[in-house]
Design an enzyme around this catalytic site. Structure first.
Site, PDB file in Angstrom:
ATOM      1  N   PRO A 207      -2.166  -3.453  12.521  1.00 42.51           N
ATOM      2  CA  PRO A 207      -2.824  -2.386  13.286  1.00 42.51           C
ATOM      3  C   PRO A 207      -3.707  -1.517  12.379  1.00 42.51           C
ATOM      4  O   PRO A 207      -3.348  -1.243  11.230  1.00 42.51           O
ATOM      5  CB  PRO A 207      -1.663  -1.562  13.835  1.00 42.51           C
ATOM      6  CG  PRO A 207      -0.439  -2.391  13.647  1.00 42.51           C
ATOM      7  CD  PRO A 207      -0.717  -3.401  12.601  1.00 42.51           C
ATOM      8  N   LEU A 208      -4.819  -1.087  12.949  1.00 46.08           N
ATOM      9  CA  LEU A 208      -5.789  -0.309  12.179  1.00 46.08           C
ATOM     10  C   LEU A 208      -5.175   0.980  11.626  1.00 46.08           C
ATOM     11  O   LEU A 208      -5.495   1.408  10.510  1.00 46.08           O
ATOM     12  CB  LEU A 208      -6.984   0.025  13.082  1.00 46.08           C
ATOM     13  CG  LEU A 208      -8.340   0.088  12.381  1.00 46.08           C
ATOM     14  CD1 LEU A 208      -8.627  -1.213  11.657  1.00 46.08           C
ATOM     15  CD2 LEU A 208      -9.434   0.405  13.394  1.00 46.08           C
ATOM     16  N   CYS A 209      -4.255   1.584  12.406  1.00 48.00           N
ATOM     17  CA  CYS A 209      -3.684   2.856  11.947  1.00 48.00           C
ATOM     18  C   CYS A 209      -2.819   2.642  10.704  1.00 48.00           C
ATOM     19  O   CYS A 209      -2.721   3.515   9.849  1.00 48.00           O
ATOM     20  CB  CYS A 209      -2.910   3.555  13.059  1.00 48.00           C
ATOM     21  SG  CYS A 209      -1.451   2.648  13.572  1.00 48.00           S
ATOM     22  N   THR A 210      -2.177   1.480  10.614  1.00 49.10           N
ATOM     23  CA  THR A 210      -1.405   1.173   9.401  1.00 49.10           C
ATOM     24  C   THR A 210      -2.345   1.117   8.197  1.00 49.10           C
ATOM     25  O   THR A 210      -2.065   1.698   7.143  1.00 49.10           O
ATOM     26  CB  THR A 210      -0.672  -0.171   9.558  1.00 49.10           C
ATOM     27  OG1 THR A 210       0.250  -0.076  10.628  1.00 49.10           O
ATOM     28  CG2 THR A 210       0.086  -0.531   8.280  1.00 49.10           C
ATOM     29  N   THR A 213      -3.716   4.850   7.590  1.00 45.47           N
ATOM     30  CA  THR A 213      -2.861   5.987   7.206  1.00 45.47           C
ATOM     31  C   THR A 213      -1.571   5.611   6.487  1.00 45.47           C
ATOM     32  O   THR A 213      -1.117   6.339   5.625  1.00 45.47           O
ATOM     33  CB  THR A 213      -2.499   6.844   8.442  1.00 45.47           C
ATOM     34  OG1 THR A 213      -1.832   5.994   9.381  1.00 45.47           O
ATOM     35  CG2 THR A 213      -3.725   7.445   9.073  1.00 45.47           C
TER      36      THR A 213
END
Ligand code: ZN
Lengths: 435, 539
Positions: A207-210, A213
Site C-alpha cells: 500500500p502507498l501509505c506504507t 509513512t
C-alpha cells in the site's frame, strides 16, 4: 510393438537416432493417426515460430534444430545484455548490444546444417494475424505474462471453425529459479493461458501509505525511491531501468531512507531486483523446460508418441528446489474464460464503488490482471484509456459510482486492454455489500 | 586543486562488478558462497554412446562458471553425432569427440577451464586420466559403460569420497542415479519463505513479554492510529494472556479452542472507524492457526538427531557436533533455537524495527548457547560463529540425504535386494492407482534401461530376459514389456530433447551437491518423455 522399419530423412546417417523414433511406432503410438513414411517430409515443410530468444528461446532454437524442424522463425525485440551470458549460450561478450533474434538465428543456422532460421527483431504486437496464420506451431519462451497473454489471445482469436489450419497449437515454457512449467494449448479446444492465469498470481502490491509513512522492509525503501522520490525529484528525464546511473540514484535514495528508519538490507542488487522485477534464472532449469516444450513439439508434429495437450494432461509443473518433483495434469478449460470461454466471468463489486475503483480493482485481481483497462457496458463507453480526447471525455465517469452510472446486478461489462490485442474480457457484475 | 574537489565529492557507492553483473540472475539463488563453491569445483564426464545428456549437463555448468571440467571419451565424431549433439559441427567429423566438445563448451565461458582425454600425448587411458588430474569434485558417467570402466570409477569414488552420477538416456526415456560417499547433510536448504515463520508465541521470553505488555497494557484507550498499528505479534500475545486468565492458565490447544481464540481476536478489532476494520487485527486473526502452535520436531531434523555417524561425534565434521549441540538445546528448552526473523506486518516503522531487534537478539543468544555447547563437546575445535548461526536459523529445515547408508558402499547383493523390494512396492501401489488417482510408477523405465547398462543396444526380448534375472516376474508386467519395447525402439540412440531435459536435471543436482544448498535427489530420478513427468526413487 515397435516396427522394424524406419523411414530415413534426406540425410539418413545424420538423423538416424531421430528417425528411429519419429518414423516408427512404439508401444504407445496411436496407429490411427501415425504414418511413419510421411513424417520426415511433413516436418521438412513445417513452419514453426519461436517467441523469445532469451534463456528459454536459445534452448528452444537449438532443440528444434536438432528435432528435425527446418523452417524456424524467431521473434524478439530485445538486445543482448551482459546479465544474459550466464545462460543464453548463443551469445558472447562481443554480442552485447546486438539483436537477440538475429544473433541467435545466425548462430544456430551455422551450427546445424540444413536448418533455416528467420529472425524478426520486433515486438510480437508489431505482427498481424496473417503473419501468425503462417505457422503450424508456436513455441513460447517468454518471461513476461503480458506478452504470453497477448499471443494466447491472438492464437485463440484466429480460430475459425471452418478452417482446419486455423488451430495453431501453442507450447509455452516458463521458469523461475529451479522451478518451471511446460504447457500445451490447443486454442479453443483445451484450457488456454488465460484460463490458467490464476496459477500465476501477481505479488500483492505494498500500500502507498506504507511506502510513504511506515516503511518496514528494505523493499519498501526501494519502492519509495522508485514510486515517490523519483517523481518528486525527476533526476533524469525518464527512468531507464537498464541505466546504472538511474539504478544508482534509486539505490542511494533507498539507502538514505532505510538509514532514516533504521531498516537494514538495502543493497544495489536488491534495488535492481525490485525495480526491474528480476526473476532468478539459470541455464539448467531453462534446459529442462525448453526441452520439455520441444519434446512436445516433436510429438505433436510427428504423432510418434502421445503428446501433452489433448485429450488428457496439458500441463507439466516442475520443481527442483527439494529433490525433483513434477506434477503433470489436465488443467480444465474455463467456461467463463474471457479469451476462450463463452460465459461472462462473475465479478464481485460494490455498487457504491466509483468506476475508478472498479478500474483499479481489475489490475489487482489474480484472474484479471488488467493494468490499463477500458470499460464498456450495454453499448455505452464508460471509460477509454486512449485516444487522449476520448480519455478526457470519459474521465469524469471515474468519479461516479456504479449505481449512478446505471449499472445493475447481472449486467455484463466488456473490458479491453491494449496489452491484449482485440480481446474483450466479458464480466458479469455481482453486487456484494460493503464489508 | 583537483585533489580538494575529489575529497569533497561523496564516496561512490559500490555498484556491481562485471562478474556480479554477468552472474546476477544466479547469485540471487545461491549467493557468493555458492558461486565460490562452483568456481572451485572440478568435474569429470566419462562419455560413451551418443553421450549427449552429459554434454548438455556440462553446458549448464560451464555457463554458471564451474571452475574446471574434463571429458574422457574414446569416440571420434561421426555423422550421427551432428544430428544430436549441439557442441559439434561439420569441421569436427573424424576428430576426437572429447576434444571438439571441450573446445566448443569452453567458448561459452572464458572463465572456465576444460580438458579432454584420451589425448595423443601422455594421457591415453581412463586410469591415467584419474591418476594425473587434480582431484575431481564429482564424476558423471554415461551409460552404457563397460564393467571394468565402471569399476575404476567406483573405486575412485570410494577412495576419494567423490560423488558419482550415472546417466542413461535412450529415446523418450532417461534416468540418472547419484551415489554419494556417505550421509550428506544440508543446512542451507532454502525453505519456502512462508514455511519459516517461527514467532514462539507460546514460549515467549521475558524481553518479548515485556515489549508486548508495554504496548498493549492500555489497549482499549489507545487512539485509533496506535490501535490500528499494533503489530499482530503483540495483539496475539495480549489476547493469549487474556485467554489464559479465563482458561486456568492453559493456551488454546485444540482446533476448536483456536477457532474460539481467533474469534476473540477478531471481535477485539475496532469497526466504528472510517476504514470499517483494522488490518493488523485481520493479520492477527489470520495468523492464529499457523503461529499459536506448540513447536514439534520436524522429521528432517529428527532424522539428523537419530543418525549415528560412524566416527565419534567429537571427531567428525562440525556439522555433527553442532547438530548434537542443538539436540541438547532442544532437550533442555523443549524448542529449537529461534530463527530470529519477523514477517512483515502492519506496524509503525520504529515499533517494527524494535520487534525485529528483540527477535534477532534472542536468536543470537540461542546461537551463542549452541556454540558454547558445541565447544564443550569438542574442546579445542574452532567453530565459525556465522556457520553455527546459519545452522540454528535453518535447524527446522536441515536435511540429511543418503542417511541409511553406511560409509562403505553396500555389496551388490544389497542393491539387488533393494531393487526387488522397491519393485514389489511400486507394483503394489500401481494396483491401487485407479483408486488413489496417483500416477503409475516409472520404475519399469528404469528396469528396461538398466538391462542395457553394459550393451550398446538390445531387443525387447533381450531386455526382458535381463529384467527376469534381476527382478524375477517383473518381465511379465505389461508396463515393463512396453518400456522394453520403447527402449528397444531407440537402439541406444538419444533424442536431443530428452538429453537436454536430463542434462538440465543433472546440472541442477550437481549445483545443489557442490554448493550444499537446496535439496538433492535421493538417489534416482526417472524421466518419461512420453507422459512428460519424473519420479524419484531411492534404489
Ligand atoms: Zn481460456
Amino acid at each position: 510393438m515397435a516396427s522394424a522399419q524406419a523411414y530415413p530423412s534426406s540425410e539418413p546417417e545424420r538423423w538416424k537416432y531421430l528417425d528411429r523414433i519419429r518414423t516408427r511406432a512404439g508401444p504407445f503410438t496411436n496407429d490411427g493417426i501415425f504414418d511413419g513414411s510421411m513424417v520426415a517430409g511433413q516436418m521438412d515443410k513445417m513452419k514453426i515460430l519461436v517467441i523469445g530468444a532469451g534463456g528459454l528461446g536459445c534452448e528452444i532454437l537449438k532443440n528444434l534444430a536438432l528435432s528435425g524442424f527446418k523452417d524456424i522463425h524467431v521473434i524478439d525485440m530485445d538486445t543482448i545484455d551482459i546479465s544474459n551470458l550466464n545462460r543464453q549460450f548463443l551469445f558472447r561478450q562481443a554480442d552485447v548490444g546486438s539483436s537477440k533474434a538475429e544473433v541467435a538465428a545466425r548462430f544456430v543456422e551455422q551450427r546445424v546444417r540444413g536448418v533455416r532460421i528467420t529472425p524478426h527483431n520486433c515486438r510480437i504486437q508489431d505482427k498481424d494475424e496473417d503473419f501468425y496464420m503462417g505457422f503450424q506451431l508456436v513455441v513460447c519462451g517468454l518471461d513476461s505474462i503480458e506478452a504470453r497473454r497477448w499471443i494466447n489471445a491472438t492464437l485463440v482469436n484466429m480460430v475459425d471453425d471452418a478452417v482446419e489450419d486455423s488451430y495453431t497449437p501453442l507450447i509455452d515454457g516458463g521458469t523461475e529459479g529451479f522451478k518451471g512449467q511446460a504447457r500445451v494449448v490447443i486454442p479453443t479446444i483445451t484450457s488456454c493461458l488465460e484460463c490458467q492465469l490464476d496459477m500465476h498470481a501477481p505479488r500483492a502490491a505494498v500500500p502507498l501509505c506504507t511506502l510513504a509513512t511506515i516503511p518496514r522492509q528494505p523493499e519498501h525503501c526501494v519502492e519509495w525511491a522508485h514510486v515517490i522520490a523519483w517523481d518528486q525529484e525527476k533526476p533524469f528525464p525518464e527512468l531507464d531501468k537498464d541505466d546504472p546511473a538511474h539504478i544508482g540514484w534509486l539505490y542511494q535514495k533507498a539507502l538514505a531512507r532505510a538509514h532514516e528508519f533504521r531498516i537494514s538490507g538495502v543493497t544495489y542488487a536488491l534495488t535492481q531486483g525490485v525495480v526491474k522485477n528480476i526473476i532468478p534464472a539459470i541455464a539448467a532449469t531453462n534446459s529442462v523446460i525448453a526441452a520439455a516444450c520441444c519434446n512436445e513439439a516433436l510429438k505433436i508434429s510427428s504423432s510418434c508418441a502421445p503428446a501433452l495437450g489433448y485429450p488428457d494432461d496439458n500441463y507439466m509443473m516442475y520443481s527442483g528446489n527439494d529433490a525433483i518433483y513434477t506434477y503433470t495434469f489436465k488443467h480444465e478449460q474455463k467456461d467463463d474464460c474471457p479469451v476462450c470461454g463463452n460465459l461472462a466471468r462473475e465479478l464481485d463489486v460494490d455498487p457504491a464503488w466509483t468506476l475508478g475503483e472498479l478500474v483499479e480493482s481489475l489490475a489487482a485481481r489474480p484472474a484479471a490482471q488488467l493494468r490499463k483497462p477500458s470499460v464498456r457496458a450495454a453499448g455505452k463507453t464508460l471509460y477509454m484509456q486512449s485516444p487522449a480526447s476520448l480519455e478526457a471525455q470519459t474521465r469524469p465517469n471515474l468519479e461516479r459510482t456504479l449505481s449512478d452510472l446505471g449499472l445493475r446486478e447481472g449486467d455484463e461489462i466488456g473490458v479491453t486492454d491494449p496489452a491484449f490485442a482485440t480481446v474483450s474480457f466479458k464480466f458479469k457484475l455481482k453486487f456484494t455489500k460493503k464489508s | 586543486m583537483t585533489e580538494i574537489v575529489a575529497n569533497q565529492t561523496p564516496p561512490i557507492l559500490h555498484g556491481p562488478t562485471e562478474k556480479e553483473k554477468k552472474y546476477d540472475r544466479q547469485l540471487r539463488l545461491w549467493a557468493a558462497s555458492g558461486q565460490a563453491a562452483l568456481e572451485s569445483a572440478n568435474l569429470l564426464l566419462v562419455n560413451s554412446g551418443p553421450g549427449v545428456s552429459g554434454v548438455e549437463a556440462l553446458k549448464n555448468l560451464v555457463l554458471p562458471g564451474i571452475g574446471r571440467f574434463a571429458i574422457y571419451d574414446e569416440a571420434t565424431v561421426g555423422e550421427a553425432d551432428l544430428g544430436v549433439n549441439f557442441f559439434l559441427d561439420q569441421s569436427c567429423l573424424g576428430k576426437p569427440r572429447a576434444q571438439c566438445v571441450t573446445s566448443l563448451l569452453c567458448e561459452l565461458n572464458p572463465e572456465v577451464e576444460g580438458a579432454w582425454y584420451p589425448n595423443a600425448e601422455d594421457v591415453t587411458t581412463l586410469e591415467s586420466t584419474l591418476a594425473t588430474s587434480p582431484l575431481f569434485t564429482a564424476i558423471m558417467y554415461a551409460l552404457p559403460i563397460a564393467k571394468d570402466t565402471l569399476a575404476l570409477l567406483e573405486d575412485y569414488g570410494r577412495r576419494n569420497r567423490t560423488p558419482l552420477v550415472a546417466i542413461h538416456s535412450a529415446g523418450f526415456y532417461s534416468y540418472f542415479q547419484i551415489s554419494l560417499p556417505g550421509a550428506f547433510p544440508i543446512v542451507d536448504t532454502h525453505p519456502d519463505e512462508t514455511a519459516t515463520t517461527d514467532l514462539r508465541l507460546l514460549q515467549p521470553w521475558p524481553e518479548l513479554v515485556e515489549f508486548a505488555s508495554d504496548m498493549t497494557k492500555d489497549i482499549d484507550n489507545l487512539d485509533n492510529y496506535e490501535h490500528g498499528h499494533l503489530p499482530f505479534v503483540t495483539i496475539l500475545l495480549h489476547y493469549l494472556e487474556k485467554w489464559r486468565e479465563t482458561h486456568g492458565g492453559a493456551n488454546p490447544a485444540t482446533y476448536k479452542e483456536k477457532i474460539e481464540f481467533r474469534t476473540l481476536v477478531q471481535k477485539a478489532a475496532r469497526t466504528n472507524i472510517p476504514e470499517g476494520g483494522e488490518e493488523n487485527f485481520d493479520e492477527a486473526a489470520a495468523a492464529v492457526l499457523k503461529t499459536v502452535v506448540q513447536p514439534s520436531l520436524p522429521s528432517g531434523l529428527k532424522k539428523v538427531f537419530e543418525h549415528e555417524p560412524k566416527k565419534p561425534i567429537a571427531e567428525g565434521s562440525s556439522f555433527w557436533i553442532v547438530a548434537e549441540a542443538i539436540k541438547g538445546f532442544h532437550a533442555k528448552h523443549d524448542c529449537l533455537p529461534l530463527r530470529g526473523s519477523v514477517p512483515d506486518m502492519k506496524a509503525q516503522s520504529k515499533v517494527y524495527v524494535q520487534l525485529q531487534n528483540i527477535y534477532k537478539a534472542k536468536a543470537r543468544q540461542d546461537a551463542a548457547e549452541v556454540l558454547e555447547t558445541a565447544q564443550s563437546i569438542a574442546p579445542g575445535r574452532h567453530f565459525d560463529a556465522a556457520e553455527v548461526e546459519l545452522f540454528c536459523k535453518n535447524a527446522p529445515f536441515v536435511k540429511l540425504i543418503n542417511a541409511t547408508e553406511g560409509d562403505e558402499s553396500e555389496s551388490n547383493l544389497g542393491a539387488a535386494d533393494r531393487l526387488r523390494e522397491v519393485t514389489a512396492q511400486e507394483f503394489a501401489s500401481d494396483e491401487n492407482a485407479e483408486l488413489t488417482l496417483a500416477p503409475l510408477s516409472l520404475l519399469p523405465i528404469y528396469l528396461a534401461l538398466k538391462a542395457t547398462s553394459h550393451v550398446a543396444s538390445a531387443s525387447a526380448d533381450e531386455i526382458l530376459a535381463d529384467v527376469a534375472k534381476t527382478v524375477p516376474g517383473a518381465n511379465d508386467q505389461e508396463r515393463v514389456v512396453q518400456a522394453a519395447q520403447e527402449v528397444a525402439r531407440a537402439e541406444g540412440g538419444e533424442l536431443h530433447n530428452i538429453a537436454a531435459v536430463t542434462g538440465g536435471m543433472v546440472a541442477q543436482e550437481l549445483i545443489k551437491i557442490i554448493t550444499k544448498q537446496y535439496i538433492p535427489v535421493d538417489n534416482t530420478c526417472i524421466f518419461d518423455g512420453i507422459a512428460s513427468r519424473c519420479q524419484v526413487l531411492r534404489l
